[in-house]
Design a protein around this motif. Structure first.
Motif, PDB file in Angstrom:
ATOM      1  N   GLY A  29       0.778  -1.228   0.000  1.00  0.00           N
ATOM      2  CA  GLY A  29       0.000   0.000   0.000  1.00  0.00           C
ATOM      3  C   GLY A  29       0.808   1.275   0.000  1.00  0.00           C
ATOM      4  O   GLY A  29       0.289   2.341   0.343  1.00  0.00           O
ATOM      5  N   LEU A  30       2.069   1.199  -0.410  1.00  0.00           N
ATOM      6  CA  LEU A  30       2.893   2.406  -0.440  1.00  0.00           C
ATOM      7  C   LEU A  30       2.632   3.254  -1.678  1.00  0.00           C
ATOM      8  O   LEU A  30       2.841   4.470  -1.653  1.00  0.00           O
ATOM      9  CB  LEU A  30       4.380   2.029  -0.372  1.00  0.00           C
ATOM     10  CG  LEU A  30       4.821   1.212   0.842  1.00  0.00           C
ATOM     11  CD1 LEU A  30       6.330   1.022   0.833  1.00  0.00           C
ATOM     12  CD2 LEU A  30       4.362   1.847   2.139  1.00  0.00           C
ATOM     13  N   PHE A  31       2.205   2.645  -2.762  1.00  0.00           N
ATOM     14  CA  PHE A  31       1.910   3.376  -3.993  1.00  0.00           C
ATOM     15  C   PHE A  31       0.421   3.602  -4.196  1.00  0.00           C
ATOM     16  O   PHE A  31       0.021   4.507  -4.929  1.00  0.00           O
ATOM     17  CB  PHE A  31       2.463   2.630  -5.205  1.00  0.00           C
ATOM     18  CG  PHE A  31       3.969   2.622  -5.291  1.00  0.00           C
ATOM     19  CD1 PHE A  31       4.727   3.579  -4.642  1.00  0.00           C
ATOM     20  CD2 PHE A  31       4.622   1.662  -6.030  1.00  0.00           C
ATOM     21  CE1 PHE A  31       6.105   3.580  -4.724  1.00  0.00           C
ATOM     22  CE2 PHE A  31       6.003   1.648  -6.122  1.00  0.00           C
ATOM     23  CZ  PHE A  31       6.744   2.611  -5.468  1.00  0.00           C
ATOM     24  N   PHE A  32      -0.399   2.762  -3.578  1.00  0.00           N
ATOM     25  CA  PHE A  32      -1.849   2.848  -3.752  1.00  0.00           C
ATOM     26  C   PHE A  32      -2.480   2.562  -2.403  1.00  0.00           C
ATOM     27  O   PHE A  32      -2.200   1.526  -1.797  1.00  0.00           O
ATOM     28  CB  PHE A  32      -2.312   1.821  -4.800  1.00  0.00           C
ATOM     29  CG  PHE A  32      -3.714   2.029  -5.280  1.00  0.00           C
ATOM     30  CD1 PHE A  32      -4.022   3.099  -6.095  1.00  0.00           C
ATOM     31  CD2 PHE A  32      -4.727   1.158  -4.920  1.00  0.00           C
ATOM     32  CE1 PHE A  32      -5.315   3.302  -6.553  1.00  0.00           C
ATOM     33  CE2 PHE A  32      -6.018   1.343  -5.365  1.00  0.00           C
ATOM     34  CZ  PHE A  32      -6.324   2.419  -6.181  1.00  0.00           C
ATOM     35  N   PRO A  33      -3.323   3.457  -1.884  1.00  0.00           N
ATOM     36  CA  PRO A  33      -3.854   3.296  -0.523  1.00  0.00           C
ATOM     37  C   PRO A  33      -4.583   1.969  -0.332  1.00  0.00           C
ATOM     38  O   PRO A  33      -5.388   1.569  -1.177  1.00  0.00           O
ATOM     39  CB  PRO A  33      -4.832   4.477  -0.394  1.00  0.00           C
ATOM     40  CG  PRO A  33      -4.349   5.479  -1.380  1.00  0.00           C
ATOM     41  CD  PRO A  33      -3.794   4.699  -2.531  1.00  0.00           C
ATOM     42  N   PRO A  34      -4.313   1.266   0.762  1.00  0.00           N
ATOM     43  CA  PRO A  34      -4.951  -0.036   0.992  1.00  0.00           C
ATOM     44  C   PRO A  34      -6.468   0.023   1.090  1.00  0.00           C
ATOM     45  O   PRO A  34      -7.138  -0.985   0.851  1.00  0.00           O
ATOM     46  CB  PRO A  34      -4.335  -0.494   2.327  1.00  0.00           C
ATOM     47  CG  PRO A  34      -3.073   0.274   2.464  1.00  0.00           C
ATOM     48  CD  PRO A  34      -3.320   1.582   1.793  1.00  0.00           C
ATOM     49  N   GLN A  35      -7.034   1.179   1.445  1.00  0.00           N
ATOM     50  CA  GLN A  35      -8.486   1.269   1.551  1.00  0.00           C
ATOM     51  C   GLN A  35      -9.184   1.098   0.205  1.00  0.00           C
ATOM     52  O   GLN A  35     -10.382   0.852   0.147  1.00  0.00           O
ATOM     53  CB  GLN A  35      -8.927   2.587   2.190  1.00  0.00           C
ATOM     54  CG  GLN A  35      -8.392   3.846   1.529  1.00  0.00           C
ATOM     55  CD  GLN A  35      -7.173   4.378   2.238  1.00  0.00           C
ATOM     56  OE1 GLN A  35      -6.324   3.598   2.685  1.00  0.00           O
ATOM     57  NE2 GLN A  35      -7.080   5.689   2.369  1.00  0.00           N
ATOM     58  N   PHE A  36      -8.405   1.191  -0.876  1.00  0.00           N
ATOM     59  CA  PHE A  36      -8.977   0.977  -2.207  1.00  0.00           C
ATOM     60  C   PHE A  36      -8.649  -0.414  -2.756  1.00  0.00           C
ATOM     61  O   PHE A  36      -8.969  -0.714  -3.909  1.00  0.00           O
ATOM     62  CB  PHE A  36      -8.468   2.045  -3.177  1.00  0.00           C
ATOM     63  CG  PHE A  36      -8.865   3.448  -2.789  1.00  0.00           C
ATOM     64  CD1 PHE A  36     -10.187   3.842  -2.830  1.00  0.00           C
ATOM     65  CD2 PHE A  36      -7.912   4.370  -2.373  1.00  0.00           C
ATOM     66  CE1 PHE A  36     -10.557   5.137  -2.463  1.00  0.00           C
ATOM     67  CE2 PHE A  36      -8.265   5.650  -2.002  1.00  0.00           C
ATOM     68  CZ  PHE A  36      -9.597   6.035  -2.046  1.00  0.00           C
ATOM     69  N   PHE A  37      -7.997  -1.241  -1.953  1.00  0.00           N
ATOM     70  CA  PHE A  37      -7.675  -2.600  -2.380  1.00  0.00           C
ATOM     71  C   PHE A  37      -8.938  -3.456  -2.418  1.00  0.00           C
ATOM     72  O   PHE A  37      -9.855  -3.254  -1.608  1.00  0.00           O
ATOM     73  CB  PHE A  37      -6.693  -3.251  -1.393  1.00  0.00           C
ATOM     74  CG  PHE A  37      -5.256  -2.829  -1.550  1.00  0.00           C
ATOM     75  CD1 PHE A  37      -4.863  -1.966  -2.564  1.00  0.00           C
ATOM     76  CD2 PHE A  37      -4.285  -3.295  -0.677  1.00  0.00           C
ATOM     77  CE1 PHE A  37      -3.545  -1.582  -2.704  1.00  0.00           C
ATOM     78  CE2 PHE A  37      -2.963  -2.923  -0.800  1.00  0.00           C
ATOM     79  CZ  PHE A  37      -2.592  -2.055  -1.815  1.00  0.00           C
ATOM     80  N   PRO A  38      -8.986  -4.435  -3.316  1.00  0.00           N
ATOM     81  CA  PRO A  38     -10.042  -5.460  -3.190  1.00  0.00           C
ATOM     82  C   PRO A  38      -9.804  -6.275  -1.922  1.00  0.00           C
ATOM     83  O   PRO A  38      -8.702  -6.284  -1.367  1.00  0.00           O
ATOM     84  CB  PRO A  38      -9.854  -6.305  -4.452  1.00  0.00           C
ATOM     85  CG  PRO A  38      -8.463  -6.039  -4.904  1.00  0.00           C
ATOM     86  CD  PRO A  38      -8.143  -4.640  -4.496  1.00  0.00           C
TER      87      PRO A  38
END
Length: 242
Positions: free
Chosen positions: A173-182
């Motif tokens: 989640g360093l490049f893309f916030p984990p809250q938007f992960f599936p």
């Protein structure tokens, strides 16, 4: 004495430091700052700066320590150092300390870009506590860098470090916030050391209590990586000096 010698050796090749200092700051400058929805939001901007600060420390730890150890093992100077009457912990701790100093230097450009080009905000106490937690959560990356250095020759170490670095960064989640992960990726990322570091530093900066899985994950990676480094060091010593 070992720490001083290692720092001087690195400082004599400035490009080795400049590269690790510039890349994370450029990532923030090119991918976060132009996105005004993130850069102008204090919460999202602060989380982005924290994520790339973790990335900066991780990159420096893996590259500086992993490649340094791998290259030193191929030089005649290394066998002489191993013949000195010092336990392995002295040399390993010196390498960890020197690399830690360089890792935190690589974080400075990220903080400067975040302070002047985004709406990121942090209190003095939050900044101090965040730096302390970041130092503690960088230990697994330092140990993993040392493990790679003792496990592979320099040419192979470069490839392993690059794959591990970007794998940890994206999955953590360093490049893309984990809250938007599936859901499946969010569950997987909870086992990644970069995710533990990110969440623990955010909790420290915000002044909130961290979740148990963050603490357990960081501790598990630290212990496992430490055991791996000592085993690889002794294996390398047994192969080369028996």
């Amino acid at each position: 004495m070992h720490v001083r010698a290692l720092l001087l050796e690195t400082l004599r090749v400035p490009i080795a430091i400049i590269g690790s200092m510039v890349f994370p700051a450029m990532s923030l400058l090119f991918f976060v700052v132009p996105n005004r929805a993130v850069a102008d939001d204090p919460v999202l901007a602060t989380q982005a700066v924290i994520s790339l600060s973790v990335f900066a420390v991780m990159v420096s730890a893996l590259f500086n320590l992993g490649l340094t150890i791998a290259e030193n093992r191929e030089k005649p100077w290394d066998p002489y150092l191993r013949s000195l009457p010092l336990p392995p912990a002295v040399r390993i701790s010196a390498q960890l300390t020197a690399t830690s100093a360089l890792s935190f230097a690589s974080m400075i450009p990220v903080l400067l870009v975040g302070a002047f080009a985004t709406a990121a905000t942090v209190s003095a106490s939050g900044l101090l506590l965040g730096l302390v937690v970041l130092a503690l959560t960088s230990i697994p990356f330092l140990l993993l860098g040392a493990a790679i250095g003792y496990a592979f020759p320099s040419k192979a170490a470069i490839a392993v470090i690059q794959v591990g670095m970007f794998g940890f960064a994206f999955a953590g989640g360093l490049f893309f916030p984990p809250q938007f992960f599936p859901d499946w990726l969010d569950a997987l990322s909870r086992f990644i050391p970069a995710r533990h570091a990110r969440e623990l530093v955010i909790s420290a900066v915000d002044g909130t209590a961290p979740d148990l899985w963050m603490l357990a994950g960081a501790l598990a990676w630290t212990l496992a990586a430490a055991a791996l480094v000592l085993w690889l060091y002794r294996r390398d010593e047994g192969r080369r000096y028996r």
